[in-house]
Design a protein around this motif. Structure first.
Motif, PDB file in Angstrom:
ATOM      1  N   ILE A  27       0.739  -1.378  -0.087  1.00 54.81           N
ATOM      2  CA  ILE A  27       0.056   0.028   0.008  1.00 54.81           C
ATOM      3  C   ILE A  27       0.985   1.231   0.260  1.00 54.81           C
ATOM      4  O   ILE A  27       0.648   2.078  -0.745  1.00 54.81           O
ATOM      5  CB  ILE A  27      -0.902   0.080   1.109  1.00 54.81           C
ATOM      6  CG1 ILE A  27      -2.040  -1.083   1.086  1.00 54.81           C
ATOM      7  CG2 ILE A  27      -1.649   1.308   1.149  1.00 54.81           C
ATOM      8  CD1 ILE A  27      -2.794  -1.251   2.173  1.00 54.81           C
ATOM      9  N   TYR A  30       3.525   1.375  -3.229  1.00 51.93           N
ATOM     10  CA  TYR A  30       2.651   1.575  -4.676  1.00 51.93           C
ATOM     11  C   TYR A  30       1.611   2.704  -4.509  1.00 51.93           C
ATOM     12  O   TYR A  30       0.976   2.755  -5.583  1.00 51.93           O
ATOM     13  CB  TYR A  30       2.242   0.199  -5.161  1.00 51.93           C
ATOM     14  CG  TYR A  30       3.140  -0.975  -5.269  1.00 51.93           C
ATOM     15  CD1 TYR A  30       4.282  -0.782  -6.107  1.00 51.93           C
ATOM     16  CD2 TYR A  30       3.004  -2.020  -4.699  1.00 51.93           C
ATOM     17  CE1 TYR A  30       5.399  -1.743  -6.131  1.00 51.93           C
ATOM     18  CE2 TYR A  30       3.869  -3.101  -4.545  1.00 51.93           C
ATOM     19  CZ  TYR A  30       4.936  -3.034  -5.396  1.00 51.93           C
ATOM     20  OH  TYR A  30       6.277  -4.088  -5.641  1.00 51.93           O
ATOM     21  N   LEU A  32      -1.463   2.906  -2.903  1.00 52.29           N
ATOM     22  CA  LEU A  32      -2.539   2.379  -3.286  1.00 52.29           C
ATOM     23  C   LEU A  32      -3.774   2.958  -3.009  1.00 52.29           C
ATOM     24  O   LEU A  32      -4.727   2.793  -3.292  1.00 52.29           O
ATOM     25  CB  LEU A  32      -2.565   0.888  -3.125  1.00 52.29           C
ATOM     26  CG  LEU A  32      -1.454  -0.185  -3.488  1.00 52.29           C
ATOM     27  CD1 LEU A  32      -1.768  -1.667  -3.335  1.00 52.29           C
ATOM     28  CD2 LEU A  32      -1.196   0.324  -5.072  1.00 52.29           C
ATOM     29  N   LYS A 137     -12.266   3.276  -6.098  1.00 46.65           N
ATOM     30  CA  LYS A 137     -11.224   2.120  -6.318  1.00 46.65           C
ATOM     31  C   LYS A 137     -12.177   0.830  -6.265  1.00 46.65           C
ATOM     32  O   LYS A 137     -13.195   0.666  -5.385  1.00 46.65           O
ATOM     33  CB  LYS A 137     -10.120   2.527  -5.439  1.00 46.65           C
ATOM     34  CG  LYS A 137      -9.370   3.575  -5.762  1.00 46.65           C
ATOM     35  CD  LYS A 137      -8.380   3.720  -4.971  1.00 46.65           C
ATOM     36  CE  LYS A 137      -7.195   4.905  -5.011  1.00 46.65           C
ATOM     37  NZ  LYS A 137      -6.088   4.874  -4.332  1.00 46.65           N
ATOM     38  N   LYS A 167      -1.386  -1.406  -9.494  1.00 46.04           N
ATOM     39  CA  LYS A 167      -2.205  -0.367  -9.509  1.00 46.04           C
ATOM     40  C   LYS A 167      -2.621  -0.187 -11.092  1.00 46.04           C
ATOM     41  O   LYS A 167      -1.454   0.022 -11.833  1.00 46.04           O
ATOM     42  CB  LYS A 167      -1.985   1.004  -8.960  1.00 46.04           C
ATOM     43  CG  LYS A 167      -2.718   2.263  -9.063  1.00 46.04           C
ATOM     44  CD  LYS A 167      -2.533   3.440  -7.732  1.00 46.04           C
ATOM     45  CE  LYS A 167      -1.043   3.870  -8.319  1.00 46.04           C
ATOM     46  NZ  LYS A 167      -0.658   4.955  -7.170  1.00 46.04           N
ATOM     47  N   ILE A 179      -6.702  -1.594  -7.707  1.00 45.48           N
ATOM     48  CA  ILE A 179      -5.534  -1.826  -6.584  1.00 45.48           C
ATOM     49  C   ILE A 179      -5.503  -3.214  -6.181  1.00 45.48           C
ATOM     50  O   ILE A 179      -6.428  -3.937  -6.219  1.00 45.48           O
ATOM     51  CB  ILE A 179      -5.653  -0.936  -5.569  1.00 45.48           C
ATOM     52  CG1 ILE A 179      -6.856  -1.126  -4.685  1.00 45.48           C
ATOM     53  CG2 ILE A 179      -5.621   0.605  -5.930  1.00 45.48           C
ATOM     54  CD1 ILE A 179      -6.785  -0.381  -3.147  1.00 45.48           C
TER      55      ILE A 179
END
Length: 266
Positions: A27, A30, A32, A137, A167, A179
């Motif tokens: 998380i 990247y 996210l 998302k 992602k 994600i």
């Protein structure tokens, strides 16, 4: 099946190193999750998506950024038995699940590449439902092993080098992002978490592929398992290869739709 408080505790205690920390790392590394996100956690009914829901719920309680979770489950044509199993697990894990129906299994019954087409259709339905519920998302339960299997599948069966990104912005649903928070979590550790908590989830449950030969992805699992007998870190190096691509050594590569050849340097 253990009580919910023990299941949740196991994520941040027993599997702190292998599940909790690796999810947090993915998380953070990247990027996210952003402040104010409303994330649709997509539950397929399997071990990966249910773990994802449980981990993200714990992260929501402790994470530095504030975000919201919405749990959705698409029914592509499950049997009553499989659907009831999903609902029972969601109830035990206290997940407020939004279930919606589609006819995907029926629509892909005569398709040659049923798994690929199913995945594409599923994603479209999930994006649409997530948007309908006010999410920006969708979170899928793909893990470390899915990533390295995808790399090998692309090399051996598609003749190209390509990975599975943590992602991805949607090309067709404006403002939507996909994600994969379990990107760095090994499937072996997910299986251990399931057994530790005496949980039982459905497998693929697809009416179509159950009638066919074993999938190419299963072949990749067996290949990686065989390679690891001779070199323990082979899976980690397959993963790292997607981070360490040397363009100077390639005959050609694509940047979006534009192809570049090594001959362009001469």
């Amino acid at each position: 099946m253990k009580e919910l408080k023990d299941i949740n505790k196991s994520i941040i205690k027993t599997y702190k190193k292998t599940i909790w920390k690796r999810t947090i790392k993915a998380i953070d590394e990247y990027k996210l999750i952003d402040e104010g996100d409303n994330i649709a956690v997509c539950i397929s009914g399997g071990k990966d998506s249910f773990l994802l829901a449980c981990v993200l719920r714990e992260i929501e309680r402790h994470y530095k950024l504030k975000f919201k979770l919405t749990y959705i489950c698409m029914n592509p044509g499950y049997t009553e038995e499989h659907l009831n199993k999903i609902l029972d697990n969601a109830k035990h894990l206290e997940l407020d699940l939004h279930v919606f129906n589609t006819n995907i299994f029926e629509s892909i019954e005569n398709e040659k590449n049923a798994c690929y087409i199913c995945a594409r259709k599923r994603r479209g339905y999930l994006y649409n439902k997530a948007q309908e519920l006010g999410c920006n998302k969708i979170a899928l339960g793909h893990h470390f092993n899915d990533v390295i299997e995808t790399i090998l599948l692309n090399m051996l069966y598609a003749g190209q080098y390509g990975s599975m990104l943590p992602k991805l912005k949607s090309d067709h649903y404006e403002g939507m992002t996909l994600i994969r928070p379990l990107y760095l979590v090994n499937e072996y550790d997910i299986e251990k978490w399931v057994k530790w908590n005496e949980l039982e989830f459905i497998d693929c449950a697809c009416k179509v592929t159950k009638k066919k030969l074993d999938s190419k992805r299963k072949e990749m699992k067996e290949l990686i398992k065989k390679l690891k007998e001779n070199y323990e870190d082979v899976d980690k190096n397959i993963f790292k290869s997607s981070e360490n691509v040397n363009l100077q050594t390639l005959l050609g590569y694509y940047d979006a739709d534009e192809r570049t050849s090594f001959l362009d340097r001469f």
